[in-house]
Write a protein that holds these residues in place. Structure first.
Motif, PDB file in Angstrom:
ATOM      1  N   LEU A 165       0.832  -1.193   0.000  1.00 38.34           N
ATOM      2  CA  LEU A 165       0.000   0.000   0.000  1.00 38.34           C
ATOM      3  C   LEU A 165       0.868   1.245   0.000  1.00 38.34           C
ATOM      4  O   LEU A 165       1.979   1.235   0.550  1.00 38.34           O
ATOM      5  CB  LEU A 165      -0.904   0.027   1.237  1.00 38.34           C
ATOM      6  CG  LEU A 165      -2.058  -0.970   1.324  1.00 38.34           C
ATOM      7  CD1 LEU A 165      -2.748  -0.840   2.676  1.00 38.34           C
ATOM      8  CD2 LEU A 165      -3.045  -0.741   0.194  1.00 38.34           C
ATOM      9  N   PRO A 166       0.358   2.345  -0.563  1.00 41.04           N
ATOM     10  CA  PRO A 166       1.079   3.605  -0.452  1.00 41.04           C
ATOM     11  C   PRO A 166       0.989   4.149   0.968  1.00 41.04           C
ATOM     12  O   PRO A 166      -0.045   4.027   1.629  1.00 41.04           O
ATOM     13  CB  PRO A 166       0.364   4.513  -1.450  1.00 41.04           C
ATOM     14  CG  PRO A 166      -1.006   3.938  -1.574  1.00 41.04           C
ATOM     15  CD  PRO A 166      -0.860   2.454  -1.389  1.00 41.04           C
ATOM     16  N   ALA A 203       0.664   7.143   3.617  1.00 40.01           N
ATOM     17  CA  ALA A 203       0.029   8.458   3.607  1.00 40.01           C
ATOM     18  C   ALA A 203       0.913   9.524   4.253  1.00 40.01           C
ATOM     19  O   ALA A 203       0.522  10.688   4.325  1.00 40.01           O
ATOM     20  CB  ALA A 203      -1.315   8.388   4.339  1.00 40.01           C
ATOM     21  N   SER A 239      -4.761   3.588   1.645  1.00 40.66           N
ATOM     22  CA  SER A 239      -3.370   3.884   1.975  1.00 40.66           C
ATOM     23  C   SER A 239      -3.156   3.545   3.445  1.00 40.66           C
ATOM     24  O   SER A 239      -4.080   3.109   4.143  1.00 40.66           O
ATOM     25  CB  SER A 239      -3.038   5.353   1.696  1.00 40.66           C
ATOM     26  OG  SER A 239      -3.829   6.199   2.507  1.00 40.66           O
ATOM     27  N   ARG A 265      -1.134   4.865   7.156  1.00 38.39           N
ATOM     28  CA  ARG A 265      -0.439   5.961   7.835  1.00 38.39           C
ATOM     29  C   ARG A 265       0.260   5.426   9.086  1.00 38.39           C
ATOM     30  O   ARG A 265      -0.389   4.801   9.942  1.00 38.39           O
ATOM     31  CB  ARG A 265      -1.415   7.057   8.228  1.00 38.39           C
ATOM     32  CG  ARG A 265      -0.750   8.275   8.899  1.00 38.39           C
ATOM     33  CD  ARG A 265      -1.768   9.350   9.242  1.00 38.39           C
ATOM     34  NE  ARG A 265      -2.397   9.876   8.051  1.00 38.39           N
ATOM     35  CZ  ARG A 265      -1.878  10.836   7.287  1.00 38.39           C
ATOM     36  NH1 ARG A 265      -0.700  11.361   7.600  1.00 38.39           N
ATOM     37  NH2 ARG A 265      -2.527  11.262   6.220  1.00 38.39           N
ATOM     38  N   CYS A 302       6.035  10.040   0.925  1.00 38.60           N
ATOM     39  CA  CYS A 302       4.579   9.921   0.909  1.00 38.60           C
ATOM     40  C   CYS A 302       4.124   9.428  -0.460  1.00 38.60           C
ATOM     41  O   CYS A 302       4.552   9.947  -1.494  1.00 38.60           O
ATOM     42  CB  CYS A 302       3.951  11.271   1.223  1.00 38.60           C
ATOM     43  SG  CYS A 302       2.149  11.260   1.248  1.00 38.60           S
ATOM     44  N   GLY A 303       3.278   8.411  -0.467  1.00 34.07           N
ATOM     45  CA  GLY A 303       2.777   7.839  -1.711  1.00 34.07           C
ATOM     46  C   GLY A 303       3.536   6.627  -2.197  1.00 34.07           C
ATOM     47  O   GLY A 303       3.058   5.904  -3.075  1.00 34.07           O
ATOM     48  N   ASN A 305       5.012   2.820  -2.113  1.00 32.92           N
ATOM     49  CA  ASN A 305       4.416   1.568  -1.660  1.00 32.92           C
ATOM     50  C   ASN A 305       5.324   0.857  -0.653  1.00 32.92           C
ATOM     51  O   ASN A 305       6.542   0.814  -0.842  1.00 32.92           O
ATOM     52  CB  ASN A 305       4.146   0.638  -2.840  1.00 32.92           C
ATOM     53  CG  ASN A 305       2.964   1.097  -3.679  1.00 32.92           C
ATOM     54  OD1 ASN A 305       2.010   1.647  -3.137  1.00 32.92           O
ATOM     55  ND2 ASN A 305       3.022   0.886  -4.987  1.00 32.92           N
TER      56      ASN A 305
END
Length: 401
Positions: free
Chosen positions: A330-331, A333, A358, A360, A391-392, A394
């Motif tokens: 997942l990316p 955040a 996403s 965090r 940020c963003g 993976n």
């Protein structure tokens, strides 16, 4: 010291599904895994039935706009039609009712105009099989409707009821004993004296076990004396398929658990894992086949080790085909910059936004920080060494729960 994947493979090598049992189709069966295929004993539906309130008709009679048909009968749900539909005829019918002989379509009541003992069809395009659920569409007699290995969820309850099952063979939930260790511990209802702390691992492990598909039983706190530890651990082994011991598994003078387990005949397969938090993980098997986990004393370490190693074992014992843990990419955040000497499992929170899912990272002060862990529904996997993740980007993420 084993890598995480190797340690998990060692655990799963010794985990086997438990002997099956039969349970009643009651709420207590929810979450069990079926141990045999389930076949339909009847067609479902057992007759062609109406999917709407309206009129059962012959579609050929409705080809002309505004066709008028004679209403010859009314068929509520649960009533077997006593006559067929002939040319120029219709039957008033309700949702779930059997379709009468001769009819091949249902016109919704919104597309018809009642005229006493007649009905005018305002649907300009009546087609064969319209709003009709044909016999056997859902299942045919003898067809397997639920495979062995299927977890019983609420929809499965409905399927099982539909094929007449009031009890089914399943894999039982594993019996899981929980023991905490340490002279410094007091139970939650006691205010700690100086130098003491409340026992958090016991309640947390019982909750993790219940969420993870086991039947927990808490045995209490084993003190830092060999006789106390041996007595409580033996009691836990005798009553469990899996025994979880929190604390006392490292290399300190009061870490008595490995020696006590060795005295009780436990064979060790994992002694340490290259991970953070959770390095001092112990895993072994008792003479009667029970799985034994010696978990670190720090509560977040205990939590992470449970998710990575104990939960997968419970799933296999409970009959699940896939052990887990579930890992996806997942990316993030929020950017990350950390340096770790071992692969690190960092508490995180999933977020759903306009661009999708996403994760965090949470504010977290380390292995003792349960408050920082509490909101977590994921763990970000950080490799050993220096990690910088914008940020963003993976990252591998372990899903919790």
């Amino acid at each position: 010291m084993l890598e995480v994947a190797d340690a998990l493979a060692e655990v799963l090598k010794h985990a086997r599904p438990l002997e099956t049992e039969t349970v009643a189709l009651a709420p207590a069966a929810l979450g069990h895994v079926l141990a045999a295929d389930i076949a339909a004993d009847i067609d479902s539906p057992p007759f062609p039935k109406s999917l709407r309130d309206g009129y059962a008709v012959r579609s050929a009679d409705c080809a002309a706009p505004g066709a008028e048909l004679k209403v010859v009968a009314e068929i509520p749900a649960g009533v077997v039609p006593t006559r067929s539909v002939g040319a120029g005829e219709a039957c008033r019918i309700f949702t779930g009712a059997p379709l009468p002989e001769g009819a091949d379509a249902v016109v919704m009541q919104e597309d018809a105009q009642a005229l006493g003992d007649r009905v005018r069809i305002t649907d300009a395009a009546v087609k064969p099989r319209q709003h009709v659920y044909a016999r056997g569409t859902e299942m045919r007699v003898g067809a397997v409707v639920l495979r062995a290995g299927t977890p019983i969820n609420p929809a499965a309850f409905g399927v099982l009821a539909n094929v007449g099952k009031t009890a089914v063979p399943v894999y039982p939930f594993p019996r899981v004993g929980v023991v905490a260790t340490g002279d410094e511990l007091v139970e939650a209802g006691t205010k700690p004296d100086p130098g003491r702390i409340r026992n958090t691992n016991g309640p947390m492990l019982t909750a993790l076990t219940a969420r993870g598909g086991g039947r927990p039983r808490y045995f209490g706190i084993a003190r830092d004396a060999r006789a106390s530890a041996r007595s409580l651990i033996q009691e836990g082994l005798d009553a469990s398929d899996v025994l979880l011991i929190a604390g006392g598994v490292s290399v300190g003078d009061f870490d008595l658990v490995p020696a006590v387990l060795a005295e009780l005949g436990v064979t060790f397969h994992v002694r340490q894992v290259r991970m953070k938090p959770g390095k001092p993980l112990l895993f072994g098997t008792a003479p009667a086949g029970q799985l034994v986990f010696g978990l670190p004393g720090n509560p977040v370490s205990t939590f992470v080790c449970f998710e990575l190693f104990v939960r997968p074992a419970l799933r296999i014992l409970g009959g699940h085909a896939e052990a887990g843990p579930r890992t996806i990419r997942l990316p993030v955040a929020q950017g990350l910059a950390e340096s770790n000497d071992r692969p690190t499992y960092r508490p995180a929170k999933l977020e759903y936004g306009p661009d999708g899912l996403s994760v965090r990272p949470l504010a977290w002060s380390g292995a003792p920080d349960l408050v920082g862990l509490q909101p977590a529904d994921a763990l970000i996997v950080l490799p050993a060494g220096d990690t910088r993740c914008d940020c963003g980007a993976n990252m591998d993420v372990v899903l919790l729960g």
